[in-house]
Design a protein around this motif. Structure first.
Motif, PDB file in Angstrom:
ATOM      1  N   THR A  97      67.069 -24.221  61.200  1.00  0.00           N
ATOM      2  CA  THR A  97      66.478 -25.135  60.223  1.00  0.00           C
ATOM      3  C   THR A  97      64.977 -25.255  60.486  1.00  0.00           C
ATOM      4  N   PRO A  98      64.226 -25.754  59.509  1.00  0.00           N
ATOM      5  CA  PRO A  98      62.793 -25.970  59.741  1.00  0.00           C
ATOM      6  C   PRO A  98      62.538 -26.904  60.929  1.00  0.00           C
ATOM      7  N   GLU A  99      63.392 -27.907  61.094  1.00  0.00           N
ATOM      8  CA  GLU A  99      63.258 -28.841  62.217  1.00  0.00           C
ATOM      9  C   GLU A  99      63.451 -28.109  63.551  1.00  0.00           C
ATOM     10  N   GLU A 100      64.453 -27.244  63.636  1.00  0.00           N
ATOM     11  CA  GLU A 100      64.686 -26.466  64.862  1.00  0.00           C
ATOM     12  C   GLU A 100      63.510 -25.526  65.130  1.00  0.00           C
ATOM     13  N   PHE A 101      62.995 -24.893  64.080  1.00  0.00           N
ATOM     14  CA  PHE A 101      61.860 -23.981  64.233  1.00  0.00           C
ATOM     15  C   PHE A 101      60.635 -24.735  64.753  1.00  0.00           C
ATOM     16  N   ARG A 102      60.378 -25.932  64.187  1.00  0.00           N
ATOM     17  CA  ARG A 102      59.246 -26.745  64.633  1.00  0.00           C
ATOM     18  C   ARG A 102      59.363 -27.060  66.114  1.00  0.00           C
ATOM     19  N   LYS A 103      60.556 -27.433  66.563  1.00  0.00           N
ATOM     20  CA  LYS A 103      60.760 -27.758  67.974  1.00  0.00           C
ATOM     21  C   LYS A 103      60.574 -26.539  68.866  1.00  0.00           C
TER      22      LYS A 103
ATOM     23  N   GLN B 254      56.098 -36.024  60.272  1.00  0.00           N
ATOM     24  CA  GLN B 254      56.732 -36.551  59.072  1.00  0.00           C
ATOM     25  C   GLN B 254      56.503 -38.056  58.920  1.00  0.00           C
TER      26      GLN B 254
ATOM     27  N   ASP C 119      56.002 -33.525  65.375  1.00  0.00           N
ATOM     28  CA  ASP C 119      56.697 -34.049  64.202  1.00  0.00           C
ATOM     29  C   ASP C 119      55.764 -35.040  63.519  1.00  0.00           C
TER      30      ASP C 119
ATOM     31  N   LEU D 125      55.631 -27.592  67.816  1.00  0.00           N
ATOM     32  CA  LEU D 125      54.774 -28.297  66.867  1.00  0.00           C
ATOM     33  C   LEU D 125      55.159 -29.770  66.804  1.00  0.00           C
TER      34      LEU D 125
ATOM     35  N   MET E  36      58.727 -23.946  68.300  1.00  0.00           N
ATOM     36  CA  MET E  36      57.306 -23.585  68.330  1.00  0.00           C
ATOM     37  C   MET E  36      56.462 -24.643  69.034  1.00  0.00           C
TER      38      MET E  36
ATOM     39  N   GLN F 165      52.867 -38.689  57.915  1.00  0.00           N
ATOM     40  CA  GLN F 165      52.639 -38.333  56.518  1.00  0.00           C
ATOM     41  C   GLN F 165      53.190 -39.406  55.582  1.00  0.00           C
TER      42      GLN F 165
END
Length: 81
Positions: free
Chosen positions: A10-16, A24, A22, A20, A18, A27
């Protein structure tokens, strides 16, 4: 040689993965603040004022793209301007 690698995440897993941050929550808070100021009619927070810089930049980018295309079509693509 061509190698394809596929990751199913998931995008959340990818962010973690990498590392990057959070952002959210930040924002959402920022959006809520801007929305409140727009609803209150505070100066500088009307939609046209907020989006005007983006419109200007996109129009400049389109003009530059057109210049580049015309330059290439006329055979002057290597003049650097």
């Amino acid at each position: 040689m061509k190698i394809n690698v596929t990751f199913d995440m998931t995008p959340e897993e990818f962010r973690k993965v990498m590392g990057l941050p959070d952002v959210q929550e930040f924002q959402q808070e920022f959006f809520n603040t801007v929305l409140e100021k727009m609803r209150a009619g505070e100066e500088g927070y009307d939609p046209m004022t907020l989006y005007k810089p983006m419109f200007n930049e996109s129009m400049n980018a389109m003009g530059q793209f057109q210049k580049m295309m015309f330059s290439m079509m006329s055979g002057n693509g290597n003049n650097g301007s």
